[in-house]
Scaffold this motif. Structure first.
Motif, PDB file in Angstrom:
ATOM      1  N   CYS A 284       0.766  -1.189  -0.216  1.00 54.23           N
ATOM      2  CA  CYS A 284      -0.027  -0.051   0.018  1.00 54.23           C
ATOM      3  C   CYS A 284       1.028   1.305  -0.071  1.00 54.23           C
ATOM      4  N   SER A 285       1.827   1.289   0.733  1.00 48.31           N
ATOM      5  CA  SER A 285       2.787   2.396   0.963  1.00 48.31           C
ATOM      6  C   SER A 285       3.534   2.799  -0.343  1.00 48.31           C
ATOM      7  N   ILE A 286       3.929   1.634  -0.897  1.00 50.20           N
ATOM      8  CA  ILE A 286       4.866   1.777  -2.384  1.00 50.20           C
ATOM      9  C   ILE A 286       3.767   2.232  -3.593  1.00 50.20           C
ATOM     10  N   VAL A 287       2.412   1.739  -3.424  1.00 50.08           N
ATOM     11  CA  VAL A 287       1.511   2.084  -4.510  1.00 50.08           C
ATOM     12  C   VAL A 287       1.308   3.396  -4.261  1.00 50.08           C
ATOM     13  N   TYR A 288       1.157   3.861  -2.856  1.00 50.74           N
ATOM     14  CA  TYR A 288       0.557   5.327  -2.837  1.00 50.74           C
ATOM     15  C   TYR A 288       1.808   6.450  -3.218  1.00 50.74           C
ATOM     16  N   ASP A 289       3.061   6.063  -3.120  1.00 50.42           N
ATOM     17  CA  ASP A 289       4.274   6.672  -3.507  1.00 50.42           C
ATOM     18  C   ASP A 289       4.488   6.723  -4.854  1.00 50.42           C
ATOM     19  N   HIS A 290       4.596   5.332  -5.415  1.00 50.41           N
ATOM     20  CA  HIS A 290       5.009   5.405  -7.172  1.00 50.41           C
ATOM     21  C   HIS A 290       3.780   4.751  -7.892  1.00 50.41           C
ATOM     22  N   GLY A 291       2.489   4.495  -7.505  1.00 53.08           N
ATOM     23  CA  GLY A 291       1.552   3.965  -8.452  1.00 53.08           C
ATOM     24  C   GLY A 291       1.743   2.497  -8.821  1.00 53.08           C
ATOM     25  N   ILE A 292       2.689   1.799  -8.518  1.00 52.19           N
ATOM     26  CA  ILE A 292       2.684   0.410  -8.863  1.00 52.19           C
ATOM     27  C   ILE A 292       3.739  -0.277  -7.738  1.00 52.19           C
ATOM     28  N   ALA A 293       3.264  -1.599  -7.519  1.00 54.07           N
ATOM     29  CA  ALA A 293       4.007  -2.291  -6.664  1.00 54.07           C
ATOM     30  C   ALA A 293       4.275  -3.815  -6.962  1.00 54.07           C
ATOM     31  N   PHE A 294       5.345  -4.477  -6.785  1.00 52.33           N
ATOM     32  CA  PHE A 294       5.450  -5.832  -7.175  1.00 52.33           C
ATOM     33  C   PHE A 294       5.324  -6.694  -5.790  1.00 52.33           C
ATOM     34  N   VAL A 295       4.500  -7.779  -5.668  1.00 50.87           N
ATOM     35  CA  VAL A 295       4.431  -8.335  -4.566  1.00 50.87           C
ATOM     36  C   VAL A 295       4.677  -9.902  -4.673  1.00 50.87           C
ATOM     37  N   GLU A 296       5.887 -10.271  -4.378  1.00 44.74           N
ATOM     38  CA  GLU A 296       6.261 -11.583  -4.793  1.00 44.74           C
ATOM     39  C   GLU A 296       6.377 -12.553  -3.711  1.00 44.74           C
ATOM     40  N   ALA A 297       5.871 -13.630  -3.710  1.00 47.13           N
ATOM     41  CA  ALA A 297       5.642 -14.461  -2.468  1.00 47.13           C
ATOM     42  C   ALA A 297       5.516 -15.794  -2.996  1.00 47.13           C
ATOM     43  N   PRO A 298       5.923 -17.002  -2.289  1.00 46.93           N
ATOM     44  CA  PRO A 298       6.125 -18.251  -2.980  1.00 46.93           C
ATOM     45  C   PRO A 298       4.652 -18.715  -2.872  1.00 46.93           C
ATOM     46  N   THR A 299       4.418 -19.885  -3.809  1.00 46.77           N
ATOM     47  CA  THR A 299       3.294 -20.587  -3.864  1.00 46.77           C
ATOM     48  C   THR A 299       2.787 -21.004  -2.612  1.00 46.77           C
ATOM     49  N   GLY A 300       1.350 -20.857  -2.210  1.00 44.51           N
ATOM     50  CA  GLY A 300       0.871 -21.227  -0.887  1.00 44.51           C
ATOM     51  C   GLY A 300       1.148 -20.179   0.209  1.00 44.51           C
ATOM     52  N   SER A 301       1.544 -19.140  -0.124  1.00 44.62           N
ATOM     53  CA  SER A 301       1.723 -18.002   1.019  1.00 44.62           C
ATOM     54  C   SER A 301       0.490 -17.028   1.112  1.00 44.62           C
ATOM     55  N   GLY A 302      -0.526 -17.311   0.396  1.00 36.91           N
ATOM     56  CA  GLY A 302      -1.538 -16.596   0.481  1.00 36.91           C
ATOM     57  C   GLY A 302      -1.617 -15.347  -0.240  1.00 36.91           C
ATOM     58  N   LYS A 303      -1.226 -15.246  -1.453  1.00 32.70           N
ATOM     59  CA  LYS A 303      -1.139 -13.986  -2.453  1.00 32.70           C
ATOM     60  C   LYS A 303      -2.738 -13.382  -2.482  1.00 32.70           C
ATOM     61  N   THR A 304      -3.621 -14.462  -2.886  1.00 33.65           N
ATOM     62  CA  THR A 304      -5.075 -14.373  -3.149  1.00 33.65           C
ATOM     63  C   THR A 304      -5.629 -13.348  -1.792  1.00 33.65           C
ATOM     64  N   GLU A 305      -5.401 -13.922  -0.802  1.00 29.60           N
ATOM     65  CA  GLU A 305      -5.744 -13.030   0.557  1.00 29.60           C
ATOM     66  C   GLU A 305      -5.143 -11.667   0.547  1.00 29.60           C
ATOM     67  N   ILE A 306      -3.819 -11.800   0.396  1.00 28.42           N
ATOM     68  CA  ILE A 306      -3.098 -10.367   0.315  1.00 28.42           C
ATOM     69  C   ILE A 306      -3.810  -9.558  -0.863  1.00 28.42           C
TER      70      ILE A 306
END
Length: 485
Positions: A284-306
């Motif tokens: 949220c902080s990065i998107v607010y400052d720069h307009g785009i953010a990459f969230v990289e997390a391994p499979t099964g870490s709950g990226k959908t919930e994030i």
């Protein structure tokens, strides 16, 4: 509050030819200097008196932080704790503590005013420049600055007034003269508001004497307030260790409540794990400052919930900070998730009404902007404020073989974007980041700029093409005659 001065009392007088002054005498009478904050700053009238060495300020508004910060600005030598000058500044404040009246026995006016300030603002100041008021502590302790507040009870005894009447005068006097008008001794009164104040030099008019006496009269019915003022100033600055300062900084960086969604079970029916909340907040902080953010997390870490929590948090923030488009009449809000068809059921399982999952395989079959028609439905990507791209490593940006997902996002107006992926950042993602940042630059192209560029291109189309013909003879300029030649 004060007895009516003689110059305000009506004195009927019939003008005759004998008592009319000739034009030459009228021109010789003193003319008051005037300040309005329109073309003549009020502070210019006050400054000679403030710097005179002996100044009395009567102001009806008790913004003493603003008053002290003005003195620190106009008399910077008072900031020095070693300063031992002969300057004397007296200030008599009016009071307005009606919003802090208590049901118990009334408190002394000095205590009431102190409680008013501490309860109203605590450690908060309305203007950043008011913070320099703390530099006035030494001047107050040594008596260079002397503060008082108007006491209605004392005014009743000394002036014989009745009722609960308040000081509302605005006068500044010194050996150089006196200023009176509508301006309080505050930043708003001296620099911003449209005011009217006039200044009379000492000995030039009887009104100057009246003003000086009225100011002294207000000072005489005011009570000492230096101890209470110092107590408030002490609360503005709190000495802390380096560890405490760092902890406060981290807390402020991580404590924005709209982005702390981890405990909100209503989003995905359960709370987030600690690492999921950290990823959500940081994204949220990065998107607010720069307009785009990459969230990289391994499979099964709950990226959908994030992603669901990001959609909720960023949608609320976007609607608060991004104004309505002057081009489109429909407000942009909520989030769209563009994802492969195989993960769409998972998104729909957790999505709220602020998130709409869209399979990337259906992008070619929909109108991406605007309403649909008989052939294709409308997706209206132009009305979403947030775009979340799941499995972002599959996006192929570019100008020759761009994927349908990349083309869809290109057609959307600049928005806040989040890329979710389990694949480490690679060259393709770097290209995507660059591409999106270039796309976001169009936010700052105003209609005036676009029109000017269009006119420039139009002129270029009418330029004769033969100017680029290299066979055309070019004019030869002769060398200038100089002393060297």
């Amino acid at each position: 509050m004060f007895s009516l001065p003689d110059w305000l009392r009506s004195k009927p007088k019939q003008l005759t030819e004998e008592n009319q002054k000739p034009a030459s005498e009228l021109d010789a009478e003193p003319v008051a200097k005037v300040g309005t904050n329109i073309d003549r700053p009020v502070i210019n009238l006050y400054r000679p008196h403030i710097t005179s060495g002996d100044c009395l300020i009567v102001t009806g508004y008790q913004d003493f932080l603003s008053s002290l910060s003005i003195l620190m600005k106009e008399l910077p030598e008072l900031r020095d704790p070693e300063n031992d000058s002969d300057i004397r500044i007296r200030i008599s404040f009016g009071i307005d503590t009606a919003n802090t009246k208590r049901l118990t026995n009334p408190k002394p006016v000095t205590e009431e005013m102190k409680l008013y300030w501490l309860e109203r603002s605590g450690l908060q100041v309305e203007e950043d420049h008011d913070l320099i008021a703390v530099l006035a502590k030494h001047a107050i302790k040594t008596g260079i600055i002397d503060l008082r507040v108007f006491d209605p009870e004392l005014a009743k005894r000394k002036l014989g007034i009745s009722g609960d009447r308040r000081l509302h005068s605005k006068i500044v006097s010194s050996p150089k003269g006196a200023v009176a008008g509508s301006a309080n001794f505050s930043y708003s009164g001296l620099y911003r508001n449209i005011e009217y104040a006039d200044d009379l030099d000492a000995g030039t008019h009887e009104l100057q004497v009246e003003r000086t006496e009225a100011a002294e009269q207000a000072w005489d019915v005011s009570v000492d307030w230096n101890t209470e003022a110092l107590e408030i100033l002490e609360k503005l600055i709190k000495p802390v260790t380096a560890e405490d300062a760092m902890a406060r900084t981290i807390s402020e960086q991580k404590g924005f409540k709209p982005w702390l969604t981890g405990a909100r079970k209503e989003i995905t029916s359960h709370t987030l794990f600690g690492y999921q909340q950290e990823l959500t907040y940081e994204a949220c902080s990065i998107v607010y400052d720069h307009g785009i953010a990459f969230v990289e997390a391994p499979t099964g870490s709950g990226k959908t919930e994030i992603g669901c929590h990001l959609a909720e948090a960023l949608s609320e923030t976007f609607s608060e900070v991004v104004p309505r488009s002057p081009v489109h009449g429909v407000a942009r809000k909520n989030a769209a998730v563009i994802a492969p068809p195989k993960v769409i059921p998972s998104w729909r399982k957790y999505s709220t009404n602020s998130l709409q999952p869209v399979a990337n395989s259906k992008l070619a079959k929909q109108h991406l902007r605007g309403a649909g028609d008989e052939e294709r439905s409308g997706l209206r990507l132009d009305q979403f404020g947030i775009l979340i791209i799941d499995e972002s490593h599959t996006v192929t940006p570019g100008f020759e073989q761009a994927s349908q997902m990349a083309s869809a996002i290109e057609l959307a107006p600049p928005s806040w974007n989040v890329c979710l992926s389990a694949t480490l950042l690679g060259n393709r993602d770097v290209d995507w980041l660059t591409h999106m940042q270039e796309k976001r630059a169009s936010i700052f192209m105003t209609p005036t700029f676009i029109q000017a560029m269009g006119e420039l291109f139009e002129r270029e189309t009418h330029v004769p093409k033969d100017i680029f013909n290299q066979d055309t003879q070019l004019a030869v300029l002769s060398e200038p005659e100089t002393t060297l030649t």
